[in-house]
Design an enzyme around this catalytic site. Structure first.
Site, PDB file in Angstrom:
ATOM      1  N   PRO A 281     -27.785 -46.811 -13.572  1.00 35.62           N
ATOM      2  CA  PRO A 281     -28.285 -45.808 -12.430  1.00 35.62           C
ATOM      3  C   PRO A 281     -27.995 -44.440 -12.444  1.00 35.62           C
ATOM      4  CG  PRO A 281     -27.834 -48.497 -12.430  1.00 35.62           C
ATOM      5  CD  PRO A 281     -27.116 -47.711 -13.420  1.00 35.62           C
ATOM      6  N   CYS A 282     -29.640 -43.463 -11.680  1.00 33.59           N
ATOM      7  CA  CYS A 282     -29.050 -42.473 -11.440  1.00 33.59           C
ATOM      8  C   CYS A 282     -29.243 -41.903 -10.568  1.00 33.59           C
ATOM      9  CB  CYS A 282     -30.311 -41.652 -12.489  1.00 33.59           C
ATOM     10  SG  CYS A 282     -31.581 -41.829 -12.298  1.00 33.59           S
ATOM     11  N   GLN A 283     -29.900 -43.355  -9.456  1.00 23.80           N
ATOM     12  CA  GLN A 283     -30.192 -42.081  -8.555  1.00 23.80           C
ATOM     13  C   GLN A 283     -29.566 -41.774  -7.041  1.00 23.80           C
ATOM     14  OE1 GLN A 283     -30.830 -45.337  -9.435  1.00 23.80           O
ATOM     15  NE2 GLN A 283     -33.229 -45.516  -9.579  1.00 23.80           N
TER      16      GLN A 283
END
Length: 372
Positions: free
Chosen positions: A108-110
């Site tokens: 996950p990059c958020q």
């Protein structure tokens, strides 16, 4: 600290890499699979904007994601089941009992994104790379591929939220190194590989230390550039990507392109807000983000009737955003438009992934270890 970025990284024109017919397929485990953008690139055998991306010598044996709607769409298009539990809850004894050659993971990059809250490693999502390492340590694959946003290079918070001098990327790369892999990264722009979208992503490649060094790893060569002067091929514009779809709303031959497949969210004159504008026709589209939801940008062909009547602007449809991400037209987003926008925005562009996959195969083949 050890440097994981090499200016003289090996590159290969991936269109010129041939896969011998007798090549044994390499087993792949996919983590944080989403709707399967990276996985489609590793599978290959799809068409996009008149180019055929040939079948890859990889066999997807396991996929995992907790986003139910994305998993549903993945299963429709790939024809195999997705493990939907959180990776934290999966014991390695429950994983396929097979030799695994490659592990993929767009963790996950958020939390690292410039458009997010930038919690970095202090956000639980920012710790999920450790789960990827747990799976890698179990299987000991020949190589792994990890993907994240460019902002990971400048995220400088530790796991308690304190400011530190070391970037999240350096921390993560060191952890992969300690796990037994020679690692390096490059920032790739999808537009450089024939995707009609400007999308910069950090691509980390790791090779098991007993098999090769950093300098043995190849990345895909840039094939397009902004002006075309360097590569003889100019970046594809949004118009080249989606213009043929303009008059095909409700055409039964086009998937995900009906009046139900684009957001009706209101536009606000004169305000600078996410998605409150049109994309440009003559250059690659801006980055398609998962956070757009209903506020996806408008099509460049639309015009305002007047300042008080915004009905003249039509937001991009699901199929148009899928095109701008390089999904083939037969990839069916059988879900609501809002869920489709999110999963498309989260995805790795399949065309860029295809080039990364080809360079991974080339790396292993050049070392003579594709079937060891």
């Amino acid at each position: 600290m050890k440097s994981y970025f090499h200016k003289e990284t090996n590159t290969i024109n991936t269109f010129e890499v041939e896969v011998p017919e007798e090549t044994k397929k390499l087993n792949v485990v996919s983590l944080f699979s989403g709707v399967g953008g990276m996985d489609l690139g590793f599978r290959g055998n799809f068409d996009f904007l008149g180019t055929h991306y040939s079948e890859q010598p990889f066999n997807l044996i396991f996929s995992n994601d907790i986003f139910k709607q994305a998993a549903d769409v993945y299963e429709i298009n790939f024809g195999h089941k997705v493990e939907r539990r959180s990776i934290d809850d999966i014991d390695v004894g429950e994983l396929p009992n097979e030799e695994v050659d490659i592990v993929l993971g767009g963790f996950p990059c958020q939390t690292f994104s410039y458009s997010g809250k930038r919690g970095g490693l202090s956000d639980p999502r920012g710790q999920l790379y450790l789960q990827m390492i747990r799976i890698i340590e179990h299987y000991r694959p020949k190589m792994f591929v990890a993907e994240n946003v460019d902002g990971i290079r400048n995220s400088k918070k530790d796991n308690k939220g304190n400011a530190v001098d070391v970037s999240a990327l350096d921390t993560i790369l060191k952890a992969f190194d300690v796990a037994g892999y020679n690692v390096q990264y490059r920032v790739l722009n999808a537009a450089d590989y024939g995707v009609p979208q400007s999308r910069r992503r950090v691509i980390i490649l790791g090779i098991r230390k007993d098999l090769g060094d950093q300098e043995d790893v190849f990345y895909p060569k840039v094939l397009f550039d902004q002006t075309g002067l360097e590569t003889k091929r100019k970046w594809l514009s949004a118009k080249e990507g989606i213009d043929d779809l303009w008059e095909k709303i409700n055409d039964p031959t086009v998937l995900n392109h009906t009046q139900r497949d684009y957001s009706k969210a209101k536009f606000y004159p004169g305000k600078k807000m996410q998605g409150n504008n049109r994309i440009s026709a003559d250059r690659p589209a801006p980055t398609i983000r998962a956070e757009h939801h209903g506020n996806i940008e408008a099509h460049y062909r639309t015009t305002l009737k007047d300042e008080n009547n915004m009905d003249g602007w039509r937001r991009l449809s699901v199929r148009e955003t899928a095109r701008l991400q390089s999904f083939p037209d037969d990839f069916n987003f059988a879900c609501s438009a809002s869920s489709a926008y999110k999963m498309i925005g989260n995805a790795v562009p399949p065309v860029m992934s295809w080039h990364v996959a080809r360079s991974v195969f080339y790396t292993l083949n050049k070392l003579g270890i594709t079937s060891k």
